[in-house]
Scaffold this active site. Sequence first.
Site, mmCIF file in Angstrom:
data_model
loop_
_atom_site.group_PDB
_atom_site.id
_atom_site.type_symbol
_atom_site.label_atom_id
_atom_site.label_comp_id
_atom_site.label_asym_id
_atom_site.label_seq_id
_atom_site.Cartn_x
_atom_site.Cartn_y
_atom_site.Cartn_z
ATOM 1 C CB CYS A 1 36.320 25.018 -52.322
ATOM 2 S SG CYS A 1 35.725 25.605 -53.893
ATOM 3 C CD GLU B 1 27.475 30.458 -57.027
ATOM 4 O OE1 GLU B 1 27.176 31.362 -57.803
ATOM 5 O OE2 GLU B 1 26.705 30.058 -56.121
ATOM 6 N N GLY C 1 31.309 28.079 -63.265
ATOM 7 C CA GLY C 1 30.845 28.911 -64.386
ATOM 8 C C GLY C 1 29.675 28.287 -65.133
ATOM 9 N N GLY D 1 33.542 25.767 -66.077
ATOM 10 C CA GLY D 1 33.804 24.655 -65.157
ATOM 11 C C GLY D 1 32.623 24.358 -64.263
ATOM 12 C CE LYS E 1 33.550 30.048 -52.105
ATOM 13 N NZ LYS E 1 33.480 29.720 -53.486
#
Length: 493
Positions: free
Chosen positions: A291, A180, A36, A33, A235
């Site tokens: 997110c 990430e 990734g 995605g 995160k």
Amino acid sequence: MAFPASFKATLIVFQATHPLLIEDMKICCIGAGYVGGPTMAMIAKQCPDIDVHVVDLNQSRIDAWNSNQLPIYEPGLDDVVQAARGRNLTFSTQVDQAITEADVIFISVNTPTKTFGIGAGRAANLEFIEKCARQIARNATGHKIVVEKSTLPVRTAKAVKRILASESSNATFDVLSNPEFLAEGTAIDDLLDPDRVLIGGESPEAIEALCSVYANWIPRDRILTTNLWSSELSKLTANAFLAQRVSSINAISALCEATGADVDEVARAIGTDSRIGPKFLKASVGFGGSCFQKDILNLVYLCEHFGLRDVAKYWEQVVVMNDYQKRRFSEDMVKTMFNTVSDKKIGIWGFAFKKDTNDTRESAAIYICRDLLRERARLCIYDPRVPEQQMRDDLIYACTDMNGHLSKSDEWLIENNVTVVDDCYEASDDAHAVAILTEWDEFKTLDFDKVYEKMHRPSFLFDGRNLLDQEKLSQIGFEIHAIGKAHHRPKFD
Ligand code: UDX
Ligand code: UDX
């Protein structure tokens, strides 16, 4: 064949005394995605000795990664993929085989907000993570390092470890958390030159193996190592802090409009305080993306789970404020246009959640368009990167209730009152208003005399990104409504 416990113990000792060498390393990533794909492409480009195999269940996505039309738009991504694809970067749907061959397995599948059952609307849906862990366990032999790349609730690694250990008798595992921090639209720069890389884990050998990958192009002092739970929580916390800044400046934008202060001036004034800093203070129609909302809701759910009600309420306000900002924008449009937009054509410029991406997940544009449609406006949408079908799917999703029901009238409106065009000027022709919902650079250099000429009077321009020069546009004749600013009426009104 199941190996006895003594074999496993020997394997662990062997692993500890034989660290994984980078030139022998094979990496696999499950999930091709937005995270990734670019992350693995960058690792492959920067580490020509490492074989990187990206796998995904979705055949058409993989076909796109293998073509010249990549499935995601990201500036600079094509060059990175081209440099490594066919050399040490492979995309396929051979998940089992990739797991068997890899030493390091990244899990980068999506973790959407749950829409059903316990925690619906808040908790992260970990179904795909669990399925991945089971698939890894079934296909693994020897020793594997499993890396959580997906954003996960704190302590997920504990569950992943248990699943790996209980489902597999042929392999041993270390689990690392390596969240990430790339932002879409700047993913390649973020990956090339990150503020930091974060690796959380228990095994020093496994941590060192992953550090050695990133150290190929990132200075060691920017690779932070922590325990597993700190890494997982960092995160969520980073995204919550970033979203909180946007909600904070958006809250102030409402006060600016009420008082005559200018939100960009306020942002500049506070941003020059080195303790506050200038970034993430751009008032907008509301934050979007896959997110921010998901991670805050996840944080809220976690706090509630641990009995921290006041902490949960505190963070929830960031999302409440974002919803308010989106609603405020569409309500202001209706109010300004004499309390009715029914049967009026409104040009929508931009549908992506930010510029330089084709991603529309949680884009403020979806909700503004939904609200305007329900007021019976006729929308004409232009976005340089988002395909028409994606816009229609997003609107259908936004109009569908928790029970999966889409009303006949919403369905009719999406079918009949939405037109998608591939020319920005066409979106504003014959329109009563234009709304800028994404800050695409091309909107800054349009011929606004030409836009104005073809619009109805008064010609309303609602700038949801404070992108345009209000003074100049009001001289042409537009009535401008921007976020956190006094309304600019035309000079001759
Ligand atoms: C990422 C992170 O992984 C997520 O945790 C974070 O919060 C948002 O960003 P992203 O890359 O944006 O997710 O998600 P997406 O673009 O939806 O890609 C996920 C991919 O995983 C999809 O291509 C999907 O087909 C694939 N997938 C999903 C699998 O291959 N197997 C599964 O079991 C589930
Ligand atoms: C975010 C985080 O920045 C990144 O570190 C994490 O890995 C994933 O989530 P992303 O969602 O891709 O990245 O984009 P970001 O630049 O953070 O923007 C998120 C939203 O906030 C966008 O809708 C953007 O337009 C909005 N935003 C951002 C503002 O409205 N004002 C700002 O000042 C900054």
